[in-house]
Scaffold this active site. Structure first.
Site, PDB file in Angstrom:
ATOM      1  N   GLY A 103      -6.942   0.724 -16.745  1.00 36.36           N
ATOM      2  CA  GLY A 103      -9.051   1.047 -16.766  1.00 36.36           C
ATOM      3  C   GLY A 103      -9.470   0.471 -18.213  1.00 36.36           C
ATOM      4  N   ASP A 151     -10.055   5.943  -9.441  1.00 36.56           N
ATOM      5  CA  ASP A 151     -11.538   5.877  -9.436  1.00 36.56           C
ATOM      6  C   ASP A 151     -12.356   4.721  -8.165  1.00 36.56           C
ATOM      7  OD1 ASP A 151     -11.227   8.749 -10.465  1.00 36.56           O
ATOM      8  OD2 ASP A 151     -12.041   8.197 -12.038  1.00 36.56           O
ATOM      9  N   VAL A 284      -2.882  15.713  -6.824  1.00 33.89           N
ATOM     10  CA  VAL A 284      -2.186  15.249  -5.488  1.00 33.89           C
ATOM     11  C   VAL A 284      -2.882  14.285  -5.515  1.00 33.89           C
ATOM     12  CG1 VAL A 284      -2.430  15.858  -3.442  1.00 33.89           C
ATOM     13  CG2 VAL A 284      -2.079  17.433  -5.117  1.00 33.89           C
ATOM     14  N   VAL A 515      -4.609  -4.333  16.507  1.00 34.28           N
ATOM     15  CA  VAL A 515      -2.901  -3.862  15.740  1.00 34.28           C
ATOM     16  C   VAL A 515      -3.041  -5.300  14.543  1.00 34.28           C
ATOM     17  CG1 VAL A 515      -2.804  -1.312  16.388  1.00 34.28           C
ATOM     18  CG2 VAL A 515      -1.151  -3.750  16.671  1.00 34.28           C
TER      19      VAL A 515
END
Length: 703
Positions: A103, A151, A284, A515
């Site tokens: 980070g 984040d 999680v 796809v």
């Protein structure tokens, strides 16, 4: 370009795909690559924490979450003495290039270390820990950063490593919750990570069609309690059986007071009496298997980071590898760090519009899109428009088609247009299967797979007159076609017929949804990312099976037709040993790659598999994955790997013969004329009685 005696090191608080890419790219260019285990703590402690990496040491790690070399916060590195120890450990190994994945804190620390490098070397020299030669040969420290953060809170990049995987975890939970919420008519409040950045909350709310979202960058206006309850009540009155509210853990109101998930729940229960439950996802979101996007992103960034280090000069500033658009680019590290810190400063000063702007164009667009799709204006608030827009799906179904239809319908209604839904593509258009579609009709469509409108591959060329008639009857002023290559060709046919049919002289727009990702002019089509995740998940399961078996090769056939996107990118995400695609011509001799015997799995494009397997024209075109070499369609030739390291393309009779007589020096085939054998062991020839000549014999190079 630096000579190949270049050294790299890795500090990791991100994804293993980036580690693998840096190691293998570094080795490829002739560099010596080191792991630094446990982050900056390992750099300070030295010893066994700094180990040389090999090509094999990063095998089978793409599917592993977290970091295989560990990460740890290090208070000692924040001190001058700690950085002095770290410098000594690096100089001892000749490491003058650092690839740091983390980070903004990790990257800021790396830049400070780089700025102090010369002074640290002089101190080590004065203390007698290194000599003049070491100072001279290690005089410059180069830094390249990659951002690993779920984040997505780092300015300068559209996406950070790990964010997409976290979004997958959130959406999986939302999909599971929706079934129970709809059954019991409940309201669910989901709290997701995002103490200082609301990206996860915002994008997950956009992806699942949440009724309300709270993010730190844009607190709700005063009086939001009444507004939210009114919106939830209106949603129930229109027939909805559930409500979803997403809260970022750092959400606040305009006065800076926290808005917690429990507070929102109590508010809904008190004001509306709805049965309301809270789900806090917690860590999680950080775990699990990386998504295909994260694996590809990490791989691309890792390669770019090595190239940046190779091209760095003595006066090159530290840079960070970022994703802008769909390209990996290099940006000045500290400029991005400073911009990231400016976001928090703007939020502290309650300059929320400025904070959103500083987050970047992607964040701004997501926020404006969510607002547009979630707020239903009253009829009296809508602008006057006599514009009629028809929406239809064309081609094969693709995941995300329904979300695109929902967005188009709601945006059109917001602009005052009348929206029409066309069922079953151009064929349904010609038959008059057209009806007006309202705001509430597309509620809950975001998470639905396939095409709820119905879709067909039929092209419009033979139905132009009937389609023109239906456009005249319904006064269609614009066409929005969501689909694959058939949609692209169909619009070309309509536009070519404008001279004959004036009804086609209207705006026509296509949204790529296939796809295969084979539409010209588009980097990514709707549905291709979901397909890649399906391929990657399958390969991960295959790896588990293959790891317990020696000498087993897995051949995976993907969709794609004449486009090798799925095979190529799927192979990159899954770590395939070899990929065969239509765009790169090859013959059977190309199977003589030296590492094929060591392969665990091989990606093969569908059209190319036909060449390998000599498939008949009437073969079922359905998507097929050969999970085990023994599995094949009856009487169809297959590619098989025997215990004697024999690759053989054979029919049923020959396959049986190979299994029953593994020591034989020759095998005869009485069934087919397309037998061919690649051998490195016992079998030396193949004879087919239906062929004019013996089948091809090619020895397999196993050096």
């Amino acid at each position: 370009m630096k000579p190949p005696n270049l050294f790299f090191s890795i500090l990791l608080t991100g994804m293993n795909a980036a580690v693998r890419a840096v190691v293998r790219m570094g080795i490829y260019v002739g560099a010596k690559v080191y792991f630094i285990h446990e982050g900056y703590q390992g750099m300070v402690d030295g010893g066994d924490n700094i180990k040389e990496a090999t090509w094999e040491s990063v095998s089978s790690m793409l599917q592993v979450g977290g970091t295989v070399i560990g990460s740890a916060r290090c208070k000692e590195f924040r001190t001058h003495e700690g950085r002095l120890k770290a410098a000594h450990n690096l100089v001892q190994r000749g490491i003058t290039n650092l690839c740091v994945i983390g980070g903004d804190g990790s990257l800021t620390g790396a830049n400070l270390f780089r700025e102090e490098w010369s002074g640290l070397l002089n101190e080590l020299l004065e203390q007698g820990l290194i000599n003049e030669e070491a100072v001279s040969s290690n005089s410059v420290l180069h830094i390249v950063g990659m951002v690993g953060s779920i984040d997505n809170d780092f300015c300068g990049t559209d996406m950070t490593i790990g964010t997409d995987s976290a979004l997958h975890r959130i959406i999986e939970v939302v999909d599971a919750i929706m079934t129970t919420a709809q059954s019991h008519q409940r309201t669910f409040v989901l709290e997701v990570m995002g103490r200082h950045c609301g990206y996860l909350a915002l994008v997950s709310a956009l992806a699942c069609g949440a009724d309300w979202v709270f993010i730190p960058e844009m607190p709700p206006d005063d009086g939001w309690e009444d507004n939210m309850c009114q919106k939830l009540s209106e949603s129930r009155s229109r027939g909805s059986r559930l409500n979803i509210i997403i809260v970022a853990e750092g959400a606040t109101d305009r006065q800076g007071q926290p808005i917690t998930s429990s507070f929102v729940k109590d508010l809904v229960v008190r004001c509306l009496g709805f049965d309301t439950r809270v789900t806090i996802l917690g860590h999680v979101q950080r775990g699990g298997t990386p998504s295909a996007f994260d694996r590809i992103l990490g791989s691309r960034m890792g390669v770019e980071a090595v190239l940046a280090l190779l091209e760095a000069s003595t006066d090159t500033p530290a840079c960070v590898v970022s994703l802008v658009g769909n390209q990996a680019v290099r940006l000045p590290l500290m400029e991005c760090v400073q911009m990231t810190q400016e976001v928090q400063k703007a939020m502290d000063e309650k300059k929320f519009d400025e904070a959103v702007r500083l987050r970047g164009r992607s964040f701004e667009n997501n926020l404006s899109t969510y607002r547009l799709l979630s707020y239903h204006k009253l009829d009296s608030e809508l602008p006057n428009s006599s514009f009629n827009v028809a929406v239809l799906n064309v081609g094969a179904p693709a995941a995300g088609m329904n979300a695109a239809v929902r967005s188009a319908v709601r945006v059109g209604i917001t602009e005052g247009h009348k929206m029409f839904a066309v069922n079953d593509g151009f064929e349904g258009f010609a038959k008059g299967q057209i009806k007006e579609i309202k705001w509430g009709d597309v509620g809950g469509w975001t998470g639905q797979g396939g095409s709820l409108l119905g879709t067909k591959r039929t092209l419009p060329a033979k139905r132009l007159a009937k389609i023109a008639e239906q456009m005249r009857i319904h006064n269609i002023n614009a066409l929005l076609v969501i689909g694959g290559f058939e949609a692209y060709v169909g619009l070309l046919e309509l536009s070519s017929a404008r001279d004959e049919y004036p009804e086609f002289c209207v705006p026509m727009v296509m949204v790529p949804a296939t796809v295969s990702n084979n539409i010209p002019g588009s980097d990514l089509s709707i549905g291709s990312d979901t397909a890649l995740n399906a391929i990657t998940d399958t390969c991960d399961r295959i790896k588990q099976s293959a790891s317990g078996t020696k000498r087993r090769v897995f051949i995976i056939e993907t969709m794609g037709g004449y486009c090798g996107y799925l095979a190529t990118v799927g192979g990159l995400a899954a770590g395939a040993d070899t990929v065969y695609i239509y765009e790169e011509a090859f013959d059977i001799r190309d199977l003589q790659v030296r590492n094929v015997i060591k392969a665990k799995h091989i990606h093969i494009d569908r059209s190319v598999t036909y060449i390998l397997c000599s498939a008949r024209q009437g073969r079922d075109p359905d998507y097929t994955i050969i999970l085990h070499p023994e599995i094949a369609l009856r009487d169809e030739p297959i590619v098989e790997l025997l215990s004697s390291n024999v690759w053989i393309l054979c029919c049923t009779e020959m396959r049986t013969a190979m299994k029953t007589l593994p020591q034989t020096s020759s095998i005869s085939c009485t069934q087919r004329k397309d037998a061919a054998c690649l051998t490195a062991g016992r079998t030396s020839s193949v004879t087919c009685s239906r062929s004019d000549a013996n089948a091809t014999f090619l020895p397999l190079d196993v050096r």
